[in-house]
Design an enzyme around this catalytic site. Structure first.
Site: not given
Length: 231
Positions: A193, A161, A113
């Site tokens: 995610h 995601d 991320s």
């Protein structure tokens, strides 16, 4: 740096350096499972999970960390926020290279991320930082204008995601291919995610199964020169 976690330190000289970076609001502990998974496959690697240096402004727990704030984040201001903290990110990476005694050519930077955003942009900001960059559920702050030389980029992203859409992975991969970059891009159906066992296995597969483009080209060049020297 003091909150970072050294997951594996070989008894003898390390042959590789794997530097892991968590997402916004997370901490170094988040990436330990991936680090342990990699340690089982690469016993001679120095592996560290880096704790981002700034307190996260997400939520009220105060336990999380970040490289840059995502409050009010937009496509227009994201590049500036990344650029402001990039010197600290690169300094941190250099610190772990010095500590481990491993050169950039044997360094892999793995980010999830926001950690992936920082890793990708670091390769744009300074050439030769690492041999491999792994972006898990990440994206560029802005699409690259050049492909880093002698750096392989691995993108792994979930098609489901909800935080960073997988389209960013596809678009970046297409751009880098046009720029002549050395990349792999994997979009996993139903993955959210997150860093799952499937993702961990795929990272290992990419490390062990993908020959860097520049190495392949060097082998081909040497073979051609050898052929030309034949009587």
């Amino acid at each position: 740096m003091s909150d970072s976690i050294i997951i594996q330190k070989p008894l003898h000289a390390a042959q590789q350096l794997l530097v892991l970076h968590h997402g916004v609001g997370g901490n170094a502990q988040d990436m330990v499972p991936l680090g342990q998974h990699l340690a089982a496959q690469f016993p001679n690697a120095f592996i560290v999970s880096v704790h981002a240096p700034y307190v996260s402004d997400l939520g009220s727990s105060g336990a999380g960390a970040q490289w840059f704030s995502v409050q009010g984040i937009t496509d227009e201001n994201r590049p500036t926020r990344v650029a402001e903290v990039m010197p600290a990110f690169i300094h941190n990476l250099r610190y772990w290279q010095q500590t481990s005694g491993v050169e950039p050519g044997a360094t892999a930077v793995i980010g999830f991320s926001q950690g992936a955003i920082m890793a990708l942009e670091a390769a744009q900001a300074q050439a030769g930082l690492a041999a491999r960059i792994v972006a898990l559920s990440g994206r560029y702050a802005q699409l690259p204008e050049h492909a880093p030389e002698k750096t392989t980029l691995h993108f792994i992203h979930g098609k489901s995601d909800p935080v960073i859409q997988y389209g960013h992975c596809v678009t970046a991969a297409e751009r880098l291919v046009r720029l002549g970059g050395d990349i792999t891009a994997d979009v996993i159906p139903y993955l959210l995610h997150e860093v799952t066992e499937e993702v961990m296995d795929m990272v290992v597969e990419r490390f062990t199964g993908h020959i860097p483009k520049h190495q392949w080209e060097e082998v081909q060049k040497a073979a051609a020169e050898h052929q030309n020297l034949k009587p």
